[in-house]
Motif scaffolding. Structure first.
Motif: not given
Length: 110
Positions: A1-15
């Motif tokens: 679950m923590g891995f998905l949260a990190i990916i989501f945050v990184l995608v949001m930062v890139i956007i």
């Protein structure tokens, strides 16, 4: 679950970074496509400058190719503010002088 949260945050930062870059380009008074064309033209400018220094005499076919590529570069550089390419002014000027010389030479031979 923590891995998905990190990916989501990184995608949001890139956007968010992409949105910020587009906003800055728009605030500078340019279109994104004009800016991208300028980036590609800047690479072509470096190649033309190297070509311009290396070769003094060009065949008529090479002259035509040089003229077409130089016109593309000039068009792309005209669409962006001068402050973006003031460090490349010497290269631009050298290519412009060679462009004028070739145009004059071709005009005289016709």
């Amino acid at each position: 679950m923590g891995f998905l949260a990190i990916i989501f945050v990184l995608v949001m930062v890139i956007i968010m970074l992409m949105i910020l870059a587009v906003a800055q380009i728009k605030m500078a008074g340019m279109n994104v496509t004009d800016f991208w064309t300028f980036i590609k033209a800047n690479d072509t400018l470096d190649k033309l400058y190297t070509f311009c220094i290396k070769y003094d005499n060009l065949t008529p076919q090479q002259q035509v190719i040089f003229l077409k590529e130089a016109e593309k570069v000039f068009g792309a550089f005209d669409k962006v503010p001068d402050a973006l390419w003031e460090e490349d002014y010497q290269k631009y000027s050298e290519i412009l002088n060679r462009y004028k010389d070739i145009k004059l030479l071709r005009w005289e031979t016709k």
